[in-house]
Structure formats: structure tokens, C-alpha cells
Design an enzyme around this catalytic site. Structure first.
Site, PDB file in Angstrom:
ATOM      1  CE  LYS A   1      -4.619   0.123   0.671  1.00 34.98           C
ATOM      2  NZ  LYS A   1      -5.278  -0.702   1.726  1.00 34.98           N
TER       3      LYS A   1
ATOM      4  N   GLY B   1      -3.818  -3.943   6.344  1.00 32.54           N
ATOM      5  CA  GLY B   1      -2.723  -3.649   7.261  1.00 32.54           C
ATOM      6  C   GLY B   1      -2.984  -2.361   8.022  1.00 32.54           C
TER       7      GLY B   1
ATOM      8  CG  ASP C   1     -10.359  -0.635   5.567  1.00 30.26           C
ATOM      9  OD1 ASP C   1     -10.636  -1.031   6.711  1.00 30.26           O
ATOM     10  OD2 ASP C   1      -9.250  -0.105   5.304  1.00 30.26           O
TER      11      ASP C   1
ATOM     12  CG  ASP D   1      -7.752   2.459   0.978  1.00 35.75           C
ATOM     13  OD1 ASP D   1      -8.916   2.893   1.108  1.00 35.75           O
ATOM     14  OD2 ASP D   1      -7.104   1.953   1.927  1.00 35.75           O
TER      15      ASP D   1
ATOM     16  CE  LYS E   1      -3.892   3.857   2.306  1.00 33.14           C
ATOM     17  NZ  LYS E   1      -5.060   3.342   3.035  1.00 33.14           N
TER      18      LYS E   1
ATOM     19  CB  SER F   1      -0.887  -0.038   1.254  1.00 31.41           C
ATOM     20  OG  SER F   1      -1.580   1.170   1.416  1.00 31.41           O
TER      21      SER F   1
ATOM     22  CE  LYS G   1      -7.004  -2.078   7.190  1.00 37.84           C
ATOM     23  NZ  LYS G   1      -7.155  -0.613   7.142  1.00 37.84           N
TER      24      LYS G   1
ATOM     25  CD  GLU H   1      -8.784  -0.764   1.192  1.00 38.79           C
ATOM     26  OE1 GLU H   1      -7.865  -1.033   0.389  1.00 38.79           O
ATOM     27  OE2 GLU H   1      -8.630  -0.808   2.413  1.00 38.79           O
TER      28      GLU H   1
HETATM   29  O1  OSB Z   1      -6.983   1.964   4.912  1.00 37.74           O
HETATM   30  O2  OSB Z   1      -5.902   0.185   4.667  1.00 37.74           O
HETATM   31  C1  OSB Z   1      -6.004   1.314   5.162  1.00 37.74           C
HETATM   32  C2  OSB Z   1      -2.831   2.222   7.052  1.00 37.74           C
HETATM   33  C3  OSB Z   1      -3.351   2.811   8.167  1.00 37.74           C
HETATM   34  C4  OSB Z   1      -4.702   2.947   8.282  1.00 37.74           C
HETATM   35  C5  OSB Z   1      -5.545   2.479   7.262  1.00 37.74           C
HETATM   36  C6  OSB Z   1      -5.022   1.852   6.148  1.00 37.74           C
HETATM   37  C7  OSB Z   1      -3.632   1.755   6.033  1.00 37.74           C
HETATM   38  C8  OSB Z   1      -2.969   1.184   4.868  1.00 37.74           C
HETATM   39  C9  OSB Z   1      -1.561   0.684   5.051  1.00 37.74           C
HETATM   40  O3  OSB Z   1      -3.448   1.129   3.767  1.00 37.74           O
HETATM   41  C10 OSB Z   1      -1.471  -0.782   5.138  1.00 37.74           C
HETATM   42  C11 OSB Z   1      -0.128  -1.235   5.637  1.00 37.74           C
HETATM   43  O4  OSB Z   1       0.838  -1.137   4.889  1.00 37.74           O
HETATM   44  O5  OSB Z   1      -0.042  -1.702   6.794  1.00 37.74           O
HETATM   45 MG    MG Z   2      -8.239   0.878   3.636  1.00 44.80          MG
END
Ligand code: OSB
Ligand code: MG
Length: 368
Positions: free
Chosen positions: A162, A291, A239, A189, A164, A136, A263, A214
Site C-alpha cells: 500500500k 494499522g 477507513d 491510501d 500513501k 503500508s 481498525k 482507500e
Molecule cells: O490510514 O491506514 C491509515 C497510520 C497511521 C494513521 C493512519 C493510517 C496509517 C497507516 C499505517 O496506513 C499502518 C501501519 O503500518 O500500522
Molecule cells: Mg487509511
């Protein structure tokens, strides 16, 4: 087994690189480790994956600390536990606070697996020996930095990228990435940064062959997502809208999305995560493990749950070295060619580097 001792460690760890989402930037991780000990002095470990501020979810590290010390630890301490599924039941009178609950639930699952001499993956019923992961990537100030990172991670072999997005950093960004990398498995995401008013922008994303988008809409929402999914070709992945088995069941019934990001913390622990997994498998809903910028302990739990068969898509469990100069487990999590070996040793299957844990501990409390 009897829970004779519980230790809480508040940990502050500097991340190698700041991570930016639509809700803000994190430089440090402030989170909690939980350790539960049985009558033989054997330890199970869990991670409370909160952040310093309640931006992703309503919980934050200090609220979870209070929740743990005032309510959850007293319920678990000195209890005789036959099976870790009892922990969820034990905590059920108290509402939500899933990240806090999950941290003890996970520690008890780890301890239980250790007492039986089996891996956590095995205890959960996981059979995969190898899992596939993606990575990500946070929001960047400029497109060059993002393209560079996409190239780097693709070259390292991660199975999907992925990125953001947020309003103003979406269609143009994705377009550029797609132009430079026409064939990589790619997804975005939004971390709930859009509303139905933005439907035209979201529809534009349909042209980029994304695996999924996402959590485009509000955290907790199922109805608007169902409406949006009718207008999008790209599958929606949920999510921040899935906090329980009932959320997952209702999302499937409403058609709020076609994929679920699991998660473990967000749904309150491994017992609930497994229940959602089994349901999704029956309903042909694909899933993957998300994550929360975890330390090695949270990462190990993610690897164990991902060994279950319906985790069919690559998750976000990247190498320890992506986040940390030095992780708190031995060996560290190492992704090779987008793959991770599920450890076979007892429990989470990694050794806790207690010196390293204590080096980052800013507060500590022991209950006996
Ligand atoms: O939305 O998946 C998410 C990190 C912190 C809070 C929310 C998210 C995320 C990530 C990072 O996308 C995932 C990772 O590398 O641990
Ligand atoms: Mg997410």
C-alpha cells in the site's frame, strides 16, 4: 471477574523511520497502554492508538488520557464483568472517544480470554491459524526511495503493497511503481486528501490495476464516496468514514465503497468490530485489518481480530521490526513470507516486557 485495578501508561516510543501520510509526518509515537487486573491479579492489556496530534481522527493522546481518567476508568473500576461485551454497553452513554473506549474494551477482552485459558482469537470466534499481511509505505520525498522500499518489502514476501498518496504525489508516483512492478498486488491510501473536484485525477488511477483506493474523500463522508464509486472502476475502501456498525451498514446501503478497512480502535472496540465483521460477511463486503503504527500490544489485538473468517484481504500488520528497534512484547511480531501465525497462548498470546514498557513511560496513573 471483578476489575480490581486499572493502570494507565503514557508511552513515548521513537519510530525506526518517520512515517508520512497526506496529513503529516510522525517521528515518535505517543500513545497509551491500559492494564486491567482482576481479583486474582491477572492482567489484560489494551492500546489506545492515538497520536500526539488530532490529524487522523479528532482524538489525541492527551484528550484520551483525560477521557480515560475522568470518565471511562471510574465506570469500569470495581465492576463485576461476566462477559467483555458488557464494556461497550457500560461506556455507551458517553459519545464517541472510540480510541479511548477501545483501549479498555481490548484489555478486558484480553483478561477475559486469560481467565478462561483460551486465546483472544478463540474468544472472538476466530478460526484462522495463519493470517496474511501486507505493508503500508509512507509518502517519500523522491521516487527512488519509494521504489527501493517497494522492492525490499516485496522481496520480504509481504502479500500486498500500500502506498500513501496526496494531491501532487499520486498518478505519477503510482505510474512509476506500476512500471517497475507490473504484477504486485498494489493499492493506495489518500487519507481523505481529495474532494469530488479531483474526480479526473482519481479516474486516472483506474489504469493501474489497483486492488483499491482507500479513503479518497473527507473523513466521515459516505455520500460523496458513493457518488465517486459510480465513476471509478477501482473499488473504494473506507477507513476514516467508518466509526460504527451503523456507519458500515449505511455505507453498504449507499454503495460508498466495496471494501472496509477495520481498525478496532476507530470503531470503539472488539465487540463493535466483531459486529461489523459479521454484517460484512453476510453482505459479501470484503475487509482487512488496518494499522495505527501500533506497539506489540495493539499489533497482537489486530492479529486476533484478523483470525475471523471475513478478513479476506491482507492487512497492515507488519513485523515489529518495521517500526521499532525493540518492541514491548515477547516474542516480537515476525512476518515470514507475508504470513503471521496467530498465537495460541491465553489472551493476546504474547508476554508483556514490563521493563521495556516502563523505559518508555512518560506518565503513569494507577486506580484501585
Ligand atoms: O490510514 O491506514 C491509515 C497510520 C497511521 C494513521 C493512519 C493510517 C496509517 C497507516 C499505517 O496506513 C499502518 C501501519 O503500518 O500500522
Ligand atoms: Mg487509511
Amino acid at each position: 471477574m471483578k476489575i480490581e485495578e486499572i493502570n494507565l501508561y503514557k508511552i513515548k516510543m521513537r519510530m525506526k523511520n518517520p512515517f508520512t501520510t497526506s496529513f503529516g509526518t510522525e517521528h515518535d509515537r505517543l500513545f497509551i497502554l491500559t492494564e486491567v487486573k482482576n481479583e486474582d491479579g491477572l492482567s489484560g492489556w489494551g492500546e489506545c492508538v492515538t497520536s500526539e496530534r488530532p490529524l487522523y481522527i479528532e482524538e489525541f493522546t492527551d484528550s484520551s488520557w483525560l477521557m480515560l481518567e475522568q470518565f471511562l476508568v471510574p465506570l469500569l473500576l470495581k465492576k463485576e464483568i461476566k462477559h467483555p461485551e458488557e464494556v461497550q454497553e457500560l461506556f455507551s452513554a458517553y459519545k464517541r472517544n472510540h480510541l479511548a473506549k477501545s483501549s479498555l474494551d481490548g484489555a478486558v477482552w484480553d483478561l477475559y480470554a486469560k481467565t478462561r485459558g483460551i486465546s483472544l482469537a478463540q474468544a472472538l470466534g476466530g478460526e484462522k491459524q495463519t493470517i496474511e499481511v501486507g505493508v503500508s509505505l509512507g509518502i517519500k520525498d523522491n521516487i527512488e526511495d519509494l521504489l527501493k522500499e517497494v522492492k525490499e518489502k516485496t522481496d520480504e514476501g509481504y502479500k500486498r503493497i500500500k502506498i500513501k498518496i496526496k494531491p501532487g504525489k499520486d498518478v505519477e508516483v503510482v505510474k512509476q511503481v506500476r512500471q517497475h512492478f507490473p504484477d504486485i498486488p498494489l493499492m493506495v491510501d489518500a487519507n481523505s486528501a481529495y474532494t469530488l473536484e479531483d474526480i479526473e485525477v482519481l479516474k486516472e488511477l483506474d489504469q493501474f490495476k489497483l486492488m483499491m483506493i482507500e479513503q479518497p474523500l473527507t473523513a466521515g463522508d459516505l455520500i460523496d464516496h458513493a457518488n465517486l464509486q459510480k465513476h471509478l472502476k477501482t473499488p473504494i475502501c473506507l477507513d476514516e468514514s467508518i466509526h460504527s456498525f451503523d456507519d458500515a451498514r449505511q455505507a453498504v446501503e449507499l454503495g460508498s465503497g466495496r471494501i472496509i478497512n477495520m481498525k478496532v480502535g476507530r470503531v470503539g472496540g472488539l465487540t463493535e468490530a466483531k459486529k461489523i465483521h459479521d454484517f460484512c460477511m453476510k453482505k459479501n463486503i470484503e475487509m482487512w485489518c488496518g494499522g495505527m503504527l501500533e506497539s506489540g500490544i495493539g499489533r497482537a489485538h489486530n492479529i486476533a481480530i484478523t483470525s475471523l473468517p471475513n478478513f479476506t484481504l491482507p492487512g497492515d500488520t507488519a513485523s515489529s521490526s518495521r517500526y521499532w528497534e525493540k518492541d514491548i512484547i515477547e516474542p516480537e511480531v515476525i512476518v515470514k513470507n507475508g504470513q503471521l501465525q496467530v498465537p495460541e497462548g491465553p489472551g493476546i498470546g504474547y508476554k508483556i516486557d514490563l521493563d521495556e514498557v516502563l523505559k518508555h513511560t512518560v506518565e503513569r496513573k494507577s486506580f484501585k
